[in-house]
Design a protein around this motif. Structure first.
Motif, PDB file in Angstrom:
ATOM      1  N   HIS A 145       0.799  -0.940   0.025  1.00  8.98           N
ATOM      2  CA  HIS A 145      -0.082   0.093   0.000  1.00  8.98           C
ATOM      3  C   HIS A 145       1.003   1.377   0.111  1.00  8.98           C
ATOM      4  O   HIS A 145       1.956   1.168   0.516  1.00  8.98           O
ATOM      5  CB  HIS A 145      -1.116   0.005   1.256  1.00  8.98           C
ATOM      6  N   TYR A 194     -10.284   0.101  -0.319  1.00  6.54           N
ATOM      7  CA  TYR A 194      -9.041   0.641   0.521  1.00  6.54           C
ATOM      8  C   TYR A 194      -9.365   2.033   0.802  1.00  6.54           C
ATOM      9  O   TYR A 194      -9.066   2.908  -0.116  1.00  6.54           O
ATOM     10  CB  TYR A 194      -7.639   0.456  -0.254  1.00  6.54           C
ATOM     11  N   TYR A 247      -6.985   5.361   2.454  1.00  9.04           N
ATOM     12  CA  TYR A 247      -5.648   5.707   2.870  1.00  9.04           C
ATOM     13  C   TYR A 247      -5.792   6.888   3.586  1.00  9.04           C
ATOM     14  O   TYR A 247      -6.267   7.934   3.296  1.00  9.04           O
ATOM     15  CB  TYR A 247      -4.630   5.931   1.699  1.00  9.04           C
ATOM     16  N   VAL A 268      -4.383   2.142   6.547  1.00 11.34           N
ATOM     17  CA  VAL A 268      -5.231   1.821   5.600  1.00 11.34           C
ATOM     18  C   VAL A 268      -6.282   1.105   6.051  1.00 11.34           C
ATOM     19  O   VAL A 268      -6.076   0.180   7.029  1.00 11.34           O
ATOM     20  CB  VAL A 268      -4.455   0.928   4.595  1.00 11.34           C
ATOM     21  N   LEU A 328      -9.373  -1.355   5.221  1.00  7.39           N
ATOM     22  CA  LEU A 328      -9.744  -2.387   4.225  1.00  7.39           C
ATOM     23  C   LEU A 328     -10.968  -2.756   4.373  1.00  7.39           C
ATOM     24  O   LEU A 328     -11.433  -3.207   5.573  1.00  7.39           O
ATOM     25  CB  LEU A 328      -8.597  -3.640   3.997  1.00  7.39           C
TER      26      LEU A 328
END
Length: 107
Positions: free
Chosen positions: A37, A81, A83, A93, A95
């Motif tokens: 990521h 996702y 961020y 992150v 998810l």
């Protein structure tokens, strides 16, 4: 009668502006590579190409930083996702997927 024309004109302008605003800060891709990521997005496509694809990636940028990555399959969200950055460094992150899986990874 004149008010009706004005209302139609305003709605037309607003709908045209909405069409223009959708891609602003948003980009579309065919795929991504790796699972590090933030992910590396591959093969940018236009907003209009999306309607002809069964799967695509929608990405959102703010201040030239990748903020959100969403994968769609058959126009349904498959995973997402989100961020979070601090001082231009990735710190978190989030998810999630369409099965209810949610996880937060701190860096």
């Amino acid at each position: 009668m004149q008010k009706w024309y004005i209302l139609v004109f305003v709605n037309l302008i607003l709908s045209c502006n909405r069409e223009v605003e959708i891609p602003n800060g948003t980009k579309y891709y065919e795929s991504f590579s790796g699972y590090n990521h933030p992910v590396q997005l591959i093969n940018e496509i236009s907003f209009h190409e999306v309607e002809h694809l069964q799967s695509y990636i929608r990405s959102t940028y703010k201040n030239q930083k990748l903020q959100v990555v969403e994968k769609y399959i058959n126009n349904r969200l498959f995973f997402k996702y989100v961020y979070t950055y601090e001082k231009n460094k990735l710190i978190k992150v989030e998810l999630s997927n369409n099965c209810g899986y949610n996880k937060t990874v701190n860096y």
